[in-house]
Design an enzyme around this catalytic site. Sequence first.
Site, PDB file in Angstrom:
ATOM      1  N   SER A   1      31.999  79.617  47.440  1.00  0.00           N
ATOM      2  CA  SER A   1      33.065  80.426  46.833  1.00  0.00           C
ATOM      3  C   SER A   1      32.562  81.861  46.787  1.00  0.00           C
ATOM      4  CB  SER A   1      33.418  79.908  45.439  1.00  0.00           C
ATOM      5  OG  SER A   1      32.262  79.740  44.651  1.00  0.00           O
TER       6      SER A   1
ATOM      7  N   GLU B   1      32.970  85.845  45.064  1.00  0.00           N
ATOM      8  CA  GLU B   1      33.467  86.629  43.931  1.00  0.00           C
ATOM      9  C   GLU B   1      33.674  88.085  44.339  1.00  0.00           C
ATOM     10  OE1 GLU B   1      31.751  85.792  40.033  1.00  0.00           O
ATOM     11  OE2 GLU B   1      31.574  87.954  39.704  1.00  0.00           O
TER      12      GLU B   1
ATOM     13  N   ASP C   1      31.795  90.951  27.874  1.00  0.00           N
ATOM     14  CA  ASP C   1      30.930  91.892  27.170  1.00  0.00           C
ATOM     15  C   ASP C   1      31.779  92.764  26.270  1.00  0.00           C
ATOM     16  OD1 ASP C   1      28.345  91.243  28.049  1.00  0.00           O
ATOM     17  OD2 ASP C   1      28.881  91.989  30.034  1.00  0.00           O
TER      18      ASP C   1
ATOM     19  N   PHE D   1      20.614  95.805  37.284  1.00  0.00           N
ATOM     20  CA  PHE D   1      21.628  94.883  36.787  1.00  0.00           C
ATOM     21  C   PHE D   1      20.950  93.626  36.218  1.00  0.00           C
ATOM     22  CE2 PHE D   1      25.358  91.988  37.565  1.00  0.00           C
ATOM     23  CZ  PHE D   1      26.116  92.545  36.543  1.00  0.00           C
TER      24      PHE D   1
ATOM     25  N   HIS E   1      28.054  79.889  44.911  1.00  0.00           N
ATOM     26  CA  HIS E   1      29.003  80.959  44.569  1.00  0.00           C
ATOM     27  C   HIS E   1      28.313  82.284  44.904  1.00  0.00           C
ATOM     28  CE1 HIS E   1      32.357  82.772  42.325  1.00  0.00           C
ATOM     29  NE2 HIS E   1      31.482  83.579  41.757  1.00  0.00           N
TER      30      HIS E   1
HETATM   31  P1  FAD Z   1      29.265  82.465  26.439  1.00  0.00           P
HETATM   32  O1  FAD Z   1      28.625  81.595  27.471  1.00  0.00           O
HETATM   33  O2  FAD Z   1      30.421  81.929  25.722  1.00  0.00           O
HETATM   34  O3  FAD Z   1      28.175  82.877  25.368  1.00  0.00           O
HETATM   35  C1  FAD Z   1      26.996  83.561  25.767  1.00  0.00           C
HETATM   36  C2  FAD Z   1      25.955  83.493  24.657  1.00  0.00           C
HETATM   37  O4  FAD Z   1      26.448  84.141  23.484  1.00  0.00           O
HETATM   38  C3  FAD Z   1      25.631  82.105  24.207  1.00  0.00           C
HETATM   39  O5  FAD Z   1      24.664  81.506  24.984  1.00  0.00           O
HETATM   40  C4  FAD Z   1      25.172  82.326  22.799  1.00  0.00           C
HETATM   41  O6  FAD Z   1      23.854  82.787  22.764  1.00  0.00           O
HETATM   42  C5  FAD Z   1      26.053  83.413  22.335  1.00  0.00           C
HETATM   43  N1  FAD Z   1      27.210  82.824  21.637  1.00  0.00           N
HETATM   44  C6  FAD Z   1      28.482  82.790  22.074  1.00  0.00           C
HETATM   45  N2  FAD Z   1      29.282  82.174  21.194  1.00  0.00           N
HETATM   46  C7  FAD Z   1      28.488  81.820  20.175  1.00  0.00           C
HETATM   47  C8  FAD Z   1      28.726  81.155  18.925  1.00  0.00           C
HETATM   48  N3  FAD Z   1      29.953  80.734  18.571  1.00  0.00           N
HETATM   49  N4  FAD Z   1      27.665  80.967  18.100  1.00  0.00           N
HETATM   50  C9  FAD Z   1      26.435  81.393  18.444  1.00  0.00           C
HETATM   51  N5  FAD Z   1      26.144  82.031  19.597  1.00  0.00           N
HETATM   52  C10 FAD Z   1      27.163  82.232  20.448  1.00  0.00           C
HETATM   53  N6  FAD Z   1      32.044  89.687  32.202  1.00  0.00           N
HETATM   54  C11 FAD Z   1      33.214  90.362  32.257  1.00  0.00           C
HETATM   55  O7  FAD Z   1      33.474  91.252  31.410  1.00  0.00           O
HETATM   56  N7  FAD Z   1      34.144  90.103  33.250  1.00  0.00           N
HETATM   57  C12 FAD Z   1      33.940  89.134  34.181  1.00  0.00           C
HETATM   58  O8  FAD Z   1      34.797  88.926  35.048  1.00  0.00           O
HETATM   59  C13 FAD Z   1      32.713  88.392  34.140  1.00  0.00           C
HETATM   60  N8  FAD Z   1      32.462  87.394  35.037  1.00  0.00           N
HETATM   61  C14 FAD Z   1      31.318  86.651  34.923  1.00  0.00           C
HETATM   62  C15 FAD Z   1      31.124  85.588  35.801  1.00  0.00           C
HETATM   63  C16 FAD Z   1      29.962  84.806  35.716  1.00  0.00           C
HETATM   64  C17 FAD Z   1      29.781  83.653  36.667  1.00  0.00           C
HETATM   65  C18 FAD Z   1      28.969  85.114  34.742  1.00  0.00           C
HETATM   66  C19 FAD Z   1      27.701  84.315  34.662  1.00  0.00           C
HETATM   67  C20 FAD Z   1      29.164  86.168  33.857  1.00  0.00           C
HETATM   68  C21 FAD Z   1      30.336  86.940  33.928  1.00  0.00           C
HETATM   69  N9  FAD Z   1      30.585  88.003  33.035  1.00  0.00           N
HETATM   70  C22 FAD Z   1      31.764  88.704  33.106  1.00  0.00           C
HETATM   71  C23 FAD Z   1      29.578  88.388  32.033  1.00  0.00           C
HETATM   72  C24 FAD Z   1      29.831  87.774  30.655  1.00  0.00           C
HETATM   73  O9  FAD Z   1      31.077  88.194  30.155  1.00  0.00           O
HETATM   74  C25 FAD Z   1      28.726  88.221  29.717  1.00  0.00           C
HETATM   75  O10 FAD Z   1      27.500  87.652  30.073  1.00  0.00           O
HETATM   76  C26 FAD Z   1      29.000  88.045  28.225  1.00  0.00           C
HETATM   77  O11 FAD Z   1      27.970  88.704  27.501  1.00  0.00           O
HETATM   78  C27 FAD Z   1      29.022  86.608  27.758  1.00  0.00           C
HETATM   79  O12 FAD Z   1      30.172  85.957  28.147  1.00  0.00           O
HETATM   80  P2  FAD Z   1      30.080  84.362  28.478  1.00  0.00           P
HETATM   81  O13 FAD Z   1      31.415  83.826  28.730  1.00  0.00           O
HETATM   82  O14 FAD Z   1      29.043  84.153  29.476  1.00  0.00           O
HETATM   83  O15 FAD Z   1      29.602  83.886  27.021  1.00  0.00           O
END
Ligand code: FAD
Length: 302
Positions: free
Chosen positions: A20, A22, A114, A224, A274
């Site tokens: 896939s 991105e 973020d 990065f 990916h």
């Molecule tokens: P999650 O996996 O939900 O959480 C990350 C960490 O935060 C957890 O491991 C934990 O330590 C902490 N945390 C979260 N919730 C809790 C809770 N309830 N209690 C305690 N700790 C908690 N960013 C963008 O802005 N746009 C994008 O399109 C984008 N695409 C991405 C695609 C991929 C494949 C990846 C790996 C990252 C991407 N990101 C993107 C980056 C991502 O948004 C950031 O890394 C962000 O800081 C965390 O989002 P997440 O969904 O990974 O978080």
Amino acid sequence: MSVASLRRSRTGETPALRVSFEFFPPKSDEMEEALWGSIKRLEPLSPDFVSVTYGAGGSTRERTHATVARIVNETTLKPAAHLTCVSATRDEVREVVRDYWAAGVRHIVALRGDPAGGLGAAYAPTPGGYGDTAELVADIRAIGDFEISVSAYPERHPESPSLAADIDTLKRKVEAGATRAITQFFFDNEHYLRYLDHVRAAGIDIPIVPGIVPVQNFRQTAGFAKRTGASVPAWLAGRFDGLDDDPATRKLVAAAVAAEQVLDLVDRGVVDFHFYTMNKADLVYAICHLLGLRPAMQQAAA
Ligand code: FAD
């Protein structure tokens, strides 16, 4: 690169691999042209899906939607739209999800995102918004029968106190309905393989697809990586040493480095990849070629 990989890539005896790609939404007409050149070049490789990111702080809502809609209307590709919890209420996000469903999109990459203040700033839900990604996943699941991908961090998310806490977060996302995880990029395959062991030991059985970043520009990638918590091994820096002013050699080295990484993973049984394309097709196309992927028309004629 192992002997087995070399033998396999020479004979074409690769297992069925799925890839896939991105992309990020373009900011200008020039970037739009570059993006579509890349999409058109990679389309014949018949990827499993192509995903379009959502800008930090939800800044690309319209551009992400427009790019995804164009993919639906003008290609044979299956798009996945990234969506984050940042700077939006639940109602606003639900509307976006319903719009995607109506546009024929069946795959969402659900993320916390973020904070608007950028990486490192503390995440605080918008009033009326989602507390975490698992809540977003549950809502998407309630709206439609989407494929839902989420993130995973082989080297731990920078905010996470431990790998165990990180895996708990992933588990909550899976329990809420996530069907696949895509990892942050990494360069040392051992990180991914160890992480996979921990994830499986925690009873998580969805595919954990490795995210591969071809090093288009070493300094940029290293910067990065630092921000996202991915380590950069000394040997990788060594491979690009002295090539700052030599883009042609840099490109060849980048292709070799990424090929070495993915072929090693193939040797270890990985079949899904990916690629973070950075909207550039050349390196990704070359790596997919080495993996044994060929344009659909060429396959049909064989
Ligand atoms: P999650 O996996 O939900 O959480 C990350 C960490 O935060 C957890 O491991 C934990 O330590 C902490 N945390 C979260 N919730 C809790 C809770 N309830 N209690 C305690 N700790 C908690 N960013 C963008 O802005 N746009 C994008 O399109 C984008 N695409 C991405 C695609 C991929 C494949 C990846 C790996 C990252 C991407 N990101 C993107 C980056 C991502 O948004 C950031 O890394 C962000 O800081 C965390 O989002 P997440 O969904 O990974 O978080």
